[in-house]
Scaffold this motif. Structure first.
Motif, PDB file in Angstrom:
ATOM      1  N   VAL A 347       0.860  -1.177   0.000  1.00 33.64           N
ATOM      2  CA  VAL A 347       0.000   0.000   0.000  1.00 33.64           C
ATOM      3  C   VAL A 347       0.896   1.226   0.000  1.00 33.64           C
ATOM      4  CG1 VAL A 347      -1.743   1.327   1.260  1.00 33.64           C
ATOM      5  CG2 VAL A 347      -1.853  -1.180   1.221  1.00 33.64           C
ATOM      6  N   MET A 348       0.625   2.145  -0.909  1.00 33.47           N
ATOM      7  CA  MET A 348       1.367   3.408  -0.932  1.00 33.47           C
ATOM      8  C   MET A 348       0.378   4.517  -1.226  1.00 33.47           C
ATOM      9  SD  MET A 348       5.091   4.101  -2.542  1.00 33.47           S
ATOM     10  CE  MET A 348       6.043   5.542  -2.075  1.00 33.47           C
ATOM     11  N   GLY A 349       0.396   5.552  -0.373  1.00 30.76           N
ATOM     12  CA  GLY A 349      -0.637   6.566  -0.479  1.00 30.76           C
ATOM     13  C   GLY A 349      -1.967   5.926  -0.132  1.00 30.76           C
ATOM     14  N   SER A 350      -2.960   6.127  -0.986  1.00 28.56           N
ATOM     15  CA  SER A 350      -4.290   5.578  -0.735  1.00 28.56           C
ATOM     16  C   SER A 350      -4.535   4.276  -1.476  1.00 28.56           C
ATOM     17  CB  SER A 350      -5.347   6.604  -1.169  1.00 28.56           C
ATOM     18  OG  SER A 350      -5.222   6.875  -2.564  1.00 28.56           O
ATOM     19  N   ALA A 351      -3.569   3.797  -2.257  1.00 26.33           N
ATOM     20  CA  ALA A 351      -3.819   2.691  -3.179  1.00 26.33           C
ATOM     21  C   ALA A 351      -3.124   1.399  -2.775  1.00 26.33           C
ATOM     22  CB  ALA A 351      -3.380   3.085  -4.586  1.00 26.33           C
ATOM     23  N   LEU A 352      -3.763   0.287  -3.147  1.00 26.29           N
ATOM     24  CA  LEU A 352      -3.180  -1.047  -3.004  1.00 26.29           C
ATOM     25  C   LEU A 352      -2.579  -1.444  -4.348  1.00 26.29           C
ATOM     26  CD1 LEU A 352      -2.789  -3.840  -1.600  1.00 26.29           C
ATOM     27  CD2 LEU A 352      -5.111  -4.417  -2.400  1.00 26.29           C
ATOM     28  N   PHE A 353      -1.318  -1.843  -4.340  1.00 21.41           N
ATOM     29  CA  PHE A 353      -0.617  -2.258  -5.545  1.00 21.41           C
ATOM     30  C   PHE A 353      -0.352  -3.762  -5.470  1.00 21.41           C
ATOM     31  CE2 PHE A 353       0.101   2.201  -5.177  1.00 21.41           C
ATOM     32  CZ  PHE A 353       0.253   2.690  -6.469  1.00 21.41           C
ATOM     33  N   ILE A 354      -0.703  -4.472  -6.516  1.00 20.25           N
ATOM     34  CA  ILE A 354      -0.523  -5.927  -6.558  1.00 20.25           C
ATOM     35  C   ILE A 354       0.194  -6.284  -7.857  1.00 20.25           C
ATOM     36  CG2 ILE A 354      -1.674  -8.173  -6.607  1.00 20.25           C
ATOM     37  CD1 ILE A 354      -4.098  -6.788  -5.253  1.00 20.25           C
ATOM     38  N   LYS A 355       1.320  -6.982  -7.744  1.00 24.32           N
ATOM     39  CA  LYS A 355       2.010  -7.474  -8.935  1.00 24.32           C
ATOM     40  C   LYS A 355       1.826  -8.984  -9.020  1.00 24.32           C
ATOM     41  CE  LYS A 355       6.361  -7.582 -11.524  1.00 24.32           C
ATOM     42  NZ  LYS A 355       5.745  -7.047 -12.764  1.00 24.32           N
ATOM     43  N   LEU A 356       1.339  -9.436 -10.164  1.00 20.80           N
ATOM     44  CA  LEU A 356       1.129 -10.854 -10.365  1.00 20.80           C
ATOM     45  C   LEU A 356       2.452 -11.557 -10.681  1.00 20.80           C
ATOM     46  CD1 LEU A 356      -2.148 -10.833 -12.502  1.00 20.80           C
ATOM     47  CD2 LEU A 356      -1.883 -10.853 -10.005  1.00 20.80           C
ATOM     48  N   VAL A 357       2.488 -12.827 -10.400  1.00 17.35           N
ATOM     49  CA  VAL A 357       3.658 -13.626 -10.717  1.00 17.35           C
ATOM     50  C   VAL A 357       3.881 -13.613 -12.225  1.00 17.35           C
ATOM     51  CG1 VAL A 357       4.603 -15.968 -10.712  1.00 17.35           C
ATOM     52  CG2 VAL A 357       3.395 -15.100  -8.691  1.00 17.35           C
ATOM     53  N   GLY A 358       5.125 -13.433 -12.653  1.00 16.94           N
ATOM     54  CA  GLY A 358       5.446 -13.361 -14.073  1.00 16.94           C
ATOM     55  C   GLY A 358       5.573 -14.728 -14.711  1.00 16.94           C
TER      56      GLY A 358
END
Length: 358
Positions: A347-358
């Motif tokens: 989480v950074m700022g107000s947002a949730l960031f999700i990176k999928l497995v490559g």
């Protein structure tokens, strides 16, 4: 005599008109003044005065007369030459009158300095929090240019979230960038610029821009009580994005769940304003910032997240939201259900960031 008005001179300059309009909204009295005999700005002011050019020997005498006649206590001028002349002269000829703004050129330069400072700060982001970057950051002057133009577009995109978006695009795979909920186009502009700088792919903005889909059902009803105009928002979106699209951005004016099958079945999206743009059908970065009710966020996630390609990013905006927990509830459920598919999340700022497995 009570001095309580602001003299705006030259009154027809764009910054002068903006200042006068804001003063009117704030209930502050202003007097427009110009050295033109027939200034087209005159009708936009309730009170008006003529002043000779500052090079005229009688300028200061005329200014004293205007101040006396209109009960002026302060002066606003966006003209640097006029500002410096008045800064030097006012203590001598009108000691009770002050300039309300700082040096116009310094004010302008400060906005660019702020953009450069932000661009420099991007290198300070804690990169290990994310993943190894496949691409280097673009040169600082390019980052500053993007940020400077971003700040000119109205909307809500906090600086910490902005920093994270700059960062994740360094590891975003080639593919489409899709935004659910674009409104005035602030974050859409940023996504388009980052996609271009990192050679990721075209941007698709999905937003119905209508009243039916805008009801948030927030806990206290504060968000739903705001007087909004979706039709006007769409026009503002076009004005903000058309100069920058350059064949790399388009929109679907549909509700999110209705737009998803259109995107999935179409390799080309066409609109009257942006023309035809080709898409791959694989999403590199998905930015979800539509209706924040739990049901609507879940519908967005269900309709779109399966089209994010391996190694792609999902950004769930307003995961931290003071008016409700729809994005957080849905985001947490997604994280819990797909732990084996997620390379990293934060989480950074107000947002949730999700990176999928490559």
């Amino acid at each position: 005599m009570t001095l309580n008005k602001t003299l705006v001179f030259p009154a027809g300059m764009p910054h002068s008109l903006a200042y006068a309009k804001q003063a009117e909204r704030d209930g502050r009295a202003v007097v427009g003044a110009s050295s033109l005999n027939h200034d087209p700005a005159k009708p936009q002011y309730g009170a008006w005065a003529f002043l000779p050019y500052v090079t005229d020997p009688d300028f200061l005498t005329s200014l004293q007369g205007v101040v006396e006649a209109h009960s002026v206590s302060s002066i606003y001028t966006p003209n640097a030459v006029v500002w410096e002349m008045l800064e030097a002269a006012l203590p001598r000829v009108l000691p009770d009158v002050s300039l309300v703004n700082s040096h116009p050129m310094r004010e302008l330069e400060d906005t660019y300095k702020a953009s450069n400072t932000f661009a420099q700060s991007l290198s300070d982001v804690d990169a290990p929090l994310f993943v190894p970057h496949a691409r280097d950051l673009p040169p600082v002057f390019k980052l500053a240019a993007v940020y400077h133009h971003l700040e000119a577009i109205p909307g809500m995109c906090d600086h910490d979230k902005t920093r994270a978006l700059f960062s994740i695009f360094q590891s975003a795979p080639r593919g489409d960038v899709v935004e659910i909920g674009s409104w005035w186009g602030k974050s859409a502009f940023l996504l388009a610029q980052l996609a271009q700088l990192n050679a990721v792919g075209p941007v698709l903005c999905v937003d119905p821009w209508d009243m039916e889909n805008i009801v948030q059902n927030d806990a206290e009803g504060l968000v739903d009580a705001v007087d909004v105009d979706p039709a006007s928002a769409f026009e503002i979106f076009l004005v903000n994005l058309l100069p920058y699209a350059q064949g790399r951005l388009n929109y679907l004016r549909h509700a999110s769940v209705d737009a998803a099958p259109v995107y999935a079945a179409s390799r080309q999206i066409e609109s009257p304003e942006f023309g035809a743009v080709d898409y791959s059908g694989e999403i590199s970065v998905l930015h979800i910032d539509g209706n924040h009710s739990e049901a609507a966020v879940r519908a967005d996630v269900d309709a779109w997240c399966s089209m994010v390609k391996p190694g792609g990013w999902i950004v769930l905006d307003d995961y931290v939201w003071p008016y409700g927990d729809g994005p957080k509830v849905v985001g947490d459920a997604y994280l819990n259900a797909r732990q084996d598919q997620i390379a990293t999340s934060f989480v950074m700022g107000s947002a949730l960031f999700i990176k999928l497995v490559g």
